[in-house]
Design an enzyme around this catalytic site. Structure first.
Site, PDB file in Angstrom:
ATOM      1  N   TRP A  10      58.059  36.721  64.722  1.00  0.00           N
ATOM      2  CA  TRP A  10      58.088  38.268  64.897  1.00  0.00           C
ATOM      3  C   TRP A  10      59.636  38.899  64.635  1.00  0.00           C
ATOM      4  CZ3 TRP A  10      56.921  38.731  71.093  1.00  0.00           C
ATOM      5  CH2 TRP A  10      55.390  38.368  71.319  1.00  0.00           C
ATOM      6  N   GLU A 166      57.759  29.572  51.435  1.00  0.00           N
ATOM      7  CA  GLU A 166      57.765  30.869  51.447  1.00  0.00           C
ATOM      8  C   GLU A 166      58.294  31.568  50.243  1.00  0.00           C
ATOM      9  OE1 GLU A 166      57.156  32.475  55.554  1.00  0.00           O
ATOM     10  OE2 GLU A 166      59.499  32.239  55.427  1.00  0.00           O
ATOM     11  N   GLY A 172      57.632  39.932  53.103  1.00  0.00           N
ATOM     12  CA  GLY A 172      57.722  41.498  53.416  1.00  0.00           C
ATOM     13  C   GLY A 172      57.679  42.555  52.300  1.00  0.00           C
ATOM     14  N   GLY A 233      54.579  36.832  59.036  1.00  0.00           N
ATOM     15  CA  GLY A 233      55.681  37.968  59.612  1.00  0.00           C
ATOM     16  C   GLY A 233      55.145  39.059  60.160  1.00  0.00           C
ATOM     17  N   GLY A 234      55.094  40.373  59.272  1.00  0.00           N
ATOM     18  CA  GLY A 234      54.359  41.632  59.749  1.00  0.00           C
ATOM     19  C   GLY A 234      53.287  41.663  60.472  1.00  0.00           C
TER      20      GLY A 234
HETATM   21  C1  PEP Z   1      58.171  35.739  56.957  1.00  0.00           C
HETATM   22  O1  PEP Z   1      59.192  36.417  57.107  1.00  0.00           O
HETATM   23  O2  PEP Z   1      58.227  34.483  57.352  1.00  0.00           O
HETATM   24  C2  PEP Z   1      56.715  36.116  56.403  1.00  0.00           C
HETATM   25  C3  PEP Z   1      56.150  35.592  55.938  1.00  0.00           C
HETATM   26  O3  PEP Z   1      57.007  37.585  56.562  1.00  0.00           O
HETATM   27  P1  PEP Z   1      55.722  38.746  56.018  1.00  0.00           P
HETATM   28  O4  PEP Z   1      54.568  37.973  56.280  1.00  0.00           O
HETATM   29  O5  PEP Z   1      56.037  39.883  56.503  1.00  0.00           O
HETATM   30  O6  PEP Z   1      55.992  38.477  54.407  1.00  0.00           O
END
Ligand code: PEP
Length: 249
Positions: A10, A166, A172, A233-234
């Site tokens: 989150w 990642e 993001g 994330g989002g």
């Molecule tokens: C994260 O920050 O772990 C991530 C994967 O963010 P998002 O899904 O928003 O790219």
């Protein structure tokens, strides 16, 4: 055999009441027993979230912990404090921690050791920035991160370690790694673990993909042999999207 895992980070979103609403929305949905669903709210929400999740299969994670055991470190939260909230997991080494709070592989290594000592399972992040990918250094970068973060980590410790790849350029940004790019790096990470810890541990370690993972691309990403789920994330802030991703295996 390794598990399918979808974890929602989150970040610095959701007050306590907003977080309760989101958890209640998530609890209305059901997902396969083969998938472990994890939510990682901010520190202040951990206890309330833990109580809400008490009779569910959903697991709780923190997003970080201190690199010190206890004592005069104002504003920090220790691994054992996190454990005492009812959380089972902690995310460590997220690229935002590296970029904005100067976390190095050495600091992350200390955090991993303290988290494991406190009885937490760790979701350990790695990944390259755009310039590193564009200059074809992404494998070297990730391999150096793994070596530094797992210095002194034993084969037994690895039972409580999940890795999240990642690519920073995909976090993001709406830009996702292609399915081939994800598989290629996940396979590389698994080979790294295999060289350091042997085949059995490598095969049993879950490696999650993170970076703009959404309901529309999760299936394709999770379909790869070495992609065992996602760190989201989002899309984890919207119950329906998060659950749809969790149903993408
Ligand atoms: C994260 O920050 O772990 C991530 C994967 O963010 P998002 O899904 O928003 O790219």
């Amino acid at each position: 055999m390794r598990k399918n895992i979808v974890a929602g980070n989150w970040k610095m979103n959701m007050t306590i009441p907003e977080g309760e609403n989101l958890i209640n929305e998530i609890l209305k949905e059901s997902i396969s027993n083969q998938t472990i669903l994890i939510v990682a709210p901010p520190y202040p929400n951990l206890v309330t979230t833990s109580l809400l999740l008490k009779n569910s299969k959903i697991k709780l994670a923190a997003q970080n912990c201190a690199d010190k055991d206890k004592g005069a470190f104002t504003g920090e939260v220790s691994a054992s404090m996190i454990k005492s909230t009812g959380a089972e997991y902690v995310i460590l080494g997220h690229s935002e921690r590296r970029a904005y709070y100067n976390e190095t592989d050495q600091i992350i290594n200390s955090k991993i050791k303290l988290a494991l000592k406190a009885g937490l399972k760790t979701i350990v992040c790695c990944g390259e920035v755009l310039s590193e990918r564009e200059s074809n250094k992404h494998f070297d970068v990730v391999s150096k991160q793994l070596k530094g973060m797992f210095d002194g980590i034993t084969p037994t410790d690895f039972e409580n370690i999940i890795i999240a790849y990642e690519p920073v350029w995909a976090i993001g940004t709406g830009k996702t790694a292609t399915s081939d790019q994800a598989q290629e790096m996940h396979k590389f990470i698994r080979e790294n673990i295999k060289s350091a810890y042997g085949n059995e541990i490598a095969e049993n370690t879950s490696i999650l993909y993170g970076g703009s993972c959404k309901p529309s691309n999760a299936k394709e990403l999770f379909n790869n042999a070495d992609v065992d789920g996602g760190l989201i994330g989002g899309a984890s802030l919207v119950a329906k999207e998060f659950i749809e991703i969790a149903k993408s295996f």
